[in-house]
Design a protein around this motif. Structure first.
Motif, mmCIF file in Angstrom:
data_model
loop_
_atom_site.group_PDB
_atom_site.id
_atom_site.type_symbol
_atom_site.label_atom_id
_atom_site.label_comp_id
_atom_site.label_asym_id
_atom_site.label_seq_id
_atom_site.Cartn_x
_atom_site.Cartn_y
_atom_site.Cartn_z
ATOM 1 N N GLU A 191 -5.026 -0.208 -2.280
ATOM 2 C CA GLU A 191 -3.667 0.268 -2.060
ATOM 3 C C GLU A 191 -3.514 1.711 -2.564
ATOM 4 O O GLU A 191 -2.845 2.525 -1.947
ATOM 5 C CB GLU A 191 -2.650 -0.668 -2.736
ATOM 6 N N GLY A 192 -4.184 2.011 -3.692
ATOM 7 C CA GLY A 192 -4.172 3.374 -4.230
ATOM 8 C C GLY A 192 -4.735 4.370 -3.222
ATOM 9 O O GLY A 192 -4.214 5.483 -3.060
ATOM 10 N N ARG A 216 -4.551 4.136 -0.085
ATOM 11 C CA ARG A 216 -3.632 4.261 1.051
ATOM 12 C C ARG A 216 -2.408 5.117 0.734
ATOM 13 O O ARG A 216 -1.770 5.623 1.640
ATOM 14 C CB ARG A 216 -3.174 2.876 1.511
ATOM 15 N N GLY A 217 -2.098 5.261 -0.551
ATOM 16 C CA GLY A 217 -0.913 6.029 -0.926
ATOM 17 C C GLY A 217 -1.065 7.504 -0.575
ATOM 18 O O GLY A 217 -2.169 7.972 -0.286
ATOM 19 N N PRO A 218 0.057 8.259 -0.600
ATOM 20 C CA PRO A 218 -0.039 9.687 -0.268
ATOM 21 C C PRO A 218 -0.791 10.454 -1.357
ATOM 22 O O PRO A 218 -0.854 10.010 -2.509
ATOM 23 C CB PRO A 218 1.423 10.133 -0.201
#
Ligand code: ZN
Length: 467
Positions: free
Chosen positions: A43-44, A46-48
């Motif tokens: 998820e990290g 995938r973040g901006p």
């Protein structure tokens, strides 16, 4: 004063990322690594980004491992079109690593979207695609070791050999800002001086700020000669038992070391097996790159290698058979005894090793040798932890094979080697520990204080300092 931002691999071993900003307006990203391991890491990824990709003047990477380069395609997908500086060999290895990573991202998304469709959920797009990886690769700028290169206005970079994997570098940055020049040295991943092929990490003495990796900040590795004797004993025992030996291995670095060691056993008459299969297309391609850059091997190994008229890594071990195609790989399944099979992935999370497990793990006469770290939650870790049976392709496979873990093959410096490297810096400049789990950093911090009377800082994620 110029600023340094600690963005990734802070109190952590993966996802290396640092941003340098000068008041003159230059912005240089040092490393663009992928976080690896648990689901939260995914998820990290995938973040901006914590910065505007379009505002960067340049990206500099220390070596090809995915935890240092894996988000470059995402950066390209976000619109970054500037240069990506790395050593020549790193530029070549990056092609293998990033295309493979993009393929995995695409396959994972495809797989995930199948069940999402059945659950009535909207499809996910992959973290990045092959086209994004190709775009990032087109932005590579190869630089030789020792060459001084201006990467952005007032920012110069020099790569020094880090001895970790082929092409790996210690990165020295000179940041010129309002009439003041500051020298930042980033260790990158420092090599283990006991491991073969690579040179010892270069010694530097001048810096205004040092960033030191601390992957093994808490301990020293076993001497590799002991580990080699242990491996030789395992191979003898496997020969007596009559089964195959499976070695899950990382394609870049570990596999080349293994071929080198098995080659030594072969020359010394200590290799009882009749055939060694290298069943990994990525490792076979990595071998070709290692062979091309053999002038970067340590002098002794280069001499031993070329002195015997050897041109390719494979020549070191005459009984090595590289199996590139799926048909060649499947043909190995018919061999029930006397073979050593080296295959990826290193932590058995996919790749051809899983097929070999299916065919061998249930056999009493099989031996499995883990030459590298197995992260929690991986198939490799389950086997190392003594699972009685494991799920492979939705089938239960009982683990009757004998399982061995070899700890001495690390490509990272141990605690004493880290301290030996950093002790050469004159006047103890500010020292920051990065790329390590918190406990390991704390252990290294204590050792540095006791042995060198040097107080190192453990930065917080997102922390910013003036250079
Ligand atoms: Zn590395």
């Amino acid at each position: 004063m110029a600023l340094l931002n600690f963005l990734g691999a802070i109190q952590h071993v993966t996802g290396s990322c640092y941003l340098i900003e000068s008041r003159d307006g230059a912005k240089v990203l040092l490393e663009c690594g992928m976080r690896q391991g648990r689901r939260e890491e995914d998820e990290g990824n995938r973040g901006p980004f914590a910065f505007d990709p379009l505002s960067l003047d340049a990206v500099v990477v220390s070596h090809a491992h995915i935890d240092h380069t894996g988000l470059l395609p995402k950066l390209a997908a976000a619109g970054y079109r500037g240069p990506i500086y790395a050593t020549d060999a790193t530029c070549e290895l990056m092609e293998l690593m990033l295309l493979d990573s993009a393929y995995i991202q695409e396959k994972d998304a495809e797989w995930e979207n199948r069940w999402r469709a059945r659950a009535g959920k909207p499809p996910l797009s992959p973290l990045y695609t092959t086209a994004d990886a190709e775009q990032a690769l087109s932005q590579r700028r190869p630089v030789s070791y020792g060459e001084l290169c201006e990467v952005a206005k007032g920012v110069h970079v020099t790569f020094h050999d880090a001895g970790h994997i082929l092409g790996s570098a210690i990165v020295e940055l000179h940041v010129h800002d309002h009439g003041l020049t500051r020298r930042l040295v980033f260790s990158g991943d420092l090599g283990n001086t006991c491991s073969p092929l690579m040179r010892d990490p270069s010694i530097l003495t001048q810096a205004d700020v040092v960033l030191l990796e601390s992957t093994y900040g808490d301990r020293d590795h076993r001497c590799s000669e002991d580990t080699l004797d242990e491996l030789a004993d395992i191979l003898q025992q496997a020969h007596r038992d009559g089964g195959n030996v499976l070695i899950p291995s990382f394609s870049v670095g570990r596999t080349q070391d293994l071929i080198y060691y098995l080659g030594r056993f072969y020359q010394e008459g200590r290799l009882p097996q009749q055939a060694v299969f290298l069943d990994s297309p990525m490792a076979i391609r990595a071998n070709a790159i290692y062979s091309r850059f053999q002038d970067q091997f340590s002098p002794e190994d280069r001499e031993a290698f070329q002195g015997r008229g050897k041109k390719r890594i494979e020549d070191w071990l005459p009984i090595l058979r590289s199996t590139l195609t799926p048909d060649e790989s499947m043909a190995i399944n018919r061999i029930k005894s006397g073979a050593i099979i080296i295959a990826g992935s290193g932590m058995c999370t996919g790749g051809r090793i899983v097929h070999h497990f299916k065919h061998n793990l249930w056999r009493n006469d099989c031996h499995v040798v883990f030459p590298g770290f197995q992260a929690k939650g991986t198939l490799g870790r389950n086997i190392v932890d003594g699972a009685q049976s494991v799920k492979i392709f939705h089938q239960n496979v009982v683990v009757n094979a004998k399982v061995h873990t070899l700890g001495g093959f690390s490509a990272h410096a141990g605690q004493s080697q880290l301290i030996d490297w950093v002790r050469h810096f004159e006047h103890h400049p500010p020292l920051y520990l990065v790329h390590g789990e918190l406990e390991k950093m704390q252990a290294l911090q204590v050792a540095l204080r006791q042995q060198l009377n040097w107080i190192a800082t453990i930065p917080e994620p997102g922390e910013q300092i003036a250079l």
